[in-house]
Design a protein around this motif. Sequence first.
Motif, mmCIF file in Angstrom:
data_model
loop_
_atom_site.group_PDB
_atom_site.id
_atom_site.type_symbol
_atom_site.label_atom_id
_atom_site.label_comp_id
_atom_site.label_asym_id
_atom_site.label_seq_id
_atom_site.Cartn_x
_atom_site.Cartn_y
_atom_site.Cartn_z
ATOM 1 N N UNK A 117 70.228 69.669 81.482
ATOM 2 C CA UNK A 117 69.769 68.490 80.755
ATOM 3 C C UNK A 117 70.010 67.225 81.573
ATOM 4 N N UNK A 118 71.149 67.159 82.262
ATOM 5 C CA UNK A 118 71.454 65.969 83.068
ATOM 6 C C UNK A 118 70.425 65.779 84.179
ATOM 7 N N UNK A 119 70.033 66.884 84.841
ATOM 8 C CA UNK A 119 69.021 66.783 85.903
ATOM 9 C C UNK A 119 67.690 66.320 85.326
ATOM 10 N N UNK A 120 67.277 66.948 84.207
ATOM 11 C CA UNK A 120 65.964 66.635 83.667
ATOM 12 C C UNK A 120 65.919 65.264 83.000
ATOM 13 N N UNK A 121 67.035 64.838 82.392
ATOM 14 C CA UNK A 121 67.067 63.462 81.860
ATOM 15 C C UNK A 121 66.761 62.464 82.976
ATOM 16 N N UNK A 122 67.232 62.769 84.184
ATOM 17 C CA UNK A 122 67.039 61.851 85.306
ATOM 18 C C UNK A 122 65.618 61.873 85.847
ATOM 19 N N UNK A 123 64.909 63.002 85.694
ATOM 20 C CA UNK A 123 63.607 63.114 86.364
ATOM 21 C C UNK A 123 62.416 63.095 85.416
ATOM 22 N N UNK A 124 62.614 63.363 84.117
ATOM 23 C CA UNK A 124 61.483 63.358 83.194
ATOM 24 C C UNK A 124 60.837 61.975 83.146
ATOM 25 N N UNK A 125 59.523 61.959 83.125
ATOM 26 C CA UNK A 125 58.778 60.712 82.967
ATOM 27 C C UNK A 125 58.361 60.638 81.501
ATOM 28 N N UNK A 126 58.954 59.723 80.757
ATOM 29 C CA UNK A 126 58.776 59.716 79.311
ATOM 30 C C UNK A 126 57.837 58.633 78.813
ATOM 31 N N UNK A 127 57.796 57.489 79.451
ATOM 32 C CA UNK A 127 56.948 56.397 78.980
ATOM 33 C C UNK A 127 55.537 56.516 79.554
ATOM 34 N N UNK A 128 54.530 56.010 78.840
ATOM 35 C CA UNK A 128 53.181 55.928 79.423
ATOM 36 C C UNK A 128 53.197 55.072 80.689
ATOM 37 N N UNK A 129 52.183 55.237 81.505
ATOM 38 C CA UNK A 129 52.131 54.503 82.771
ATOM 39 C C UNK A 129 52.138 52.994 82.535
ATOM 40 N N UNK A 130 51.409 52.524 81.516
ATOM 41 C CA UNK A 130 51.372 51.082 81.245
ATOM 42 C C UNK A 130 50.518 50.351 82.266
ATOM 43 N N UNK A 131 50.903 49.133 82.573
ATOM 44 C CA UNK A 131 50.134 48.316 83.517
ATOM 45 C C UNK A 131 50.411 48.765 84.947
ATOM 46 N N UNK A 132 49.360 49.041 85.676
ATOM 47 C CA UNK A 132 49.500 49.421 87.081
ATOM 48 C C UNK A 132 49.826 48.194 87.922
ATOM 49 N N UNK A 133 50.591 48.411 88.978
ATOM 50 C CA UNK A 133 51.001 47.284 89.823
ATOM 51 C C UNK A 133 49.815 46.520 90.388
ATOM 52 N N UNK A 134 48.748 47.287 90.722
ATOM 53 C CA UNK A 134 47.605 46.626 91.353
ATOM 54 C C UNK A 134 46.783 45.819 90.351
ATOM 55 N N UNK A 135 46.935 46.159 89.045
ATOM 56 C CA UNK A 135 46.239 45.368 88.032
ATOM 57 C C UNK A 135 46.840 43.966 87.927
ATOM 58 N N UNK A 136 48.157 43.864 88.149
ATOM 59 C CA UNK A 136 48.800 42.550 88.068
ATOM 60 C C UNK A 136 48.360 41.626 89.198
ATOM 61 N N UNK A 137 47.752 42.213 90.226
ATOM 62 C CA UNK A 137 47.273 41.412 91.367
ATOM 63 C C UNK A 137 45.770 41.170 91.287
ATOM 64 N N UNK A 138 45.168 41.571 90.161
ATOM 65 C CA UNK A 138 43.752 41.323 89.966
ATOM 66 C C UNK A 138 42.838 42.311 90.642
#
Length: 344
Positions: free
Chosen positions: A302-323
């Motif tokens: 559980x400790x390993x997977x807590x660290x590596x699981x991706x739980x949140x949606x991607x959200x705003x992409x970095x390149x979107x913030x740059x237009x």
Amino acid sequence: MKLGLITTGLLQHDFETGLDLAHKLGFQAVELGCGGFHSKRYADPQALLADSTRFELWRAAFEERSLEISALAIHGAPLSPDPVTATAYEREFIDCCRLAERLGVGRLTLLAGLPEGGPGDRTPSWVTTPFPPWNLEALQWQWEERLVPYWLEKARIAADHGCRLCFEMSPSDMVFNPESLLRLRAEVGENVGCNLDPSHLFWQQIDPLEVIRALGSLIWHVHAKDTRIQDAQSRLNGVLDPTPHAQVARRSWLFRTVGYGHDELFWRDFISELRLAGYDDVVSIEHEDDLIDPDEGLAKAAAVLHAVLIQAPVGTHWWETMGVRAAEPVDELRPAADAGPAGD
């Protein structure tokens, strides 16, 4: 993604004590062993279906701990040439489908099974080479006379109860690699998908990341279990190893707790490939490590997977913030592989 576990790692505890431990360790989902090779200690479909009061109290125990039920597990020997074993499995399979429908759980995790090699045989036979030539004759008979007819019928039963069949690829089974899984789906239909367990792939020298890329959205449930190849033994005797599990030091490979066969980098890649394939659901720890106590093994995994699981949606992409505008839809991470949805 959500962190889950299969109840085989909790059987040393009474039902509510085990659920308390799962909650304490941060698990969000439980995969319930309901028949076949599994103990029914945490979920006996026949008993639960026969007593509404018992069923409601049992279901409330999960809800009180914020634990969802990700799947019902019925790994067993459906194609056994022993009629007593085969009949018992068929009865359990139907009970499992009925319980899943009552719970609103849409996934069964299971094995396809291993039949005899021909009419009148009494022992299951796993064909792994095309020579001697009668091997291919036996394999053709197994597929045409035993495997496909059986699962055509059972897939219809499962679908009638709102369940999909999530087959685990495992040695000593008719479905042991992606090719055989895809063939079964082609022969039986769209209610056949995958419960991806990387430990069985490691054992066969199959790359789980390549399997994720090949199966894509046919991955409907995922196990987290590791395997360690013991190099000296495998160099000497290979990985087809019938050495009893209790003779740990002499075996060519061992099932290990997550992180004890492959490092955290692999598990980060594993989770990332699942997200690329569109899987955003439960990753269910299965503890079968002969060197680590189940309680300790679950905590470490559980400790390993807590660290590596991706739980949140991607959200705003970095390149979107740059237009910067995307040239293609960003939600199509990888083309689907002739499949249905990744989750329930």
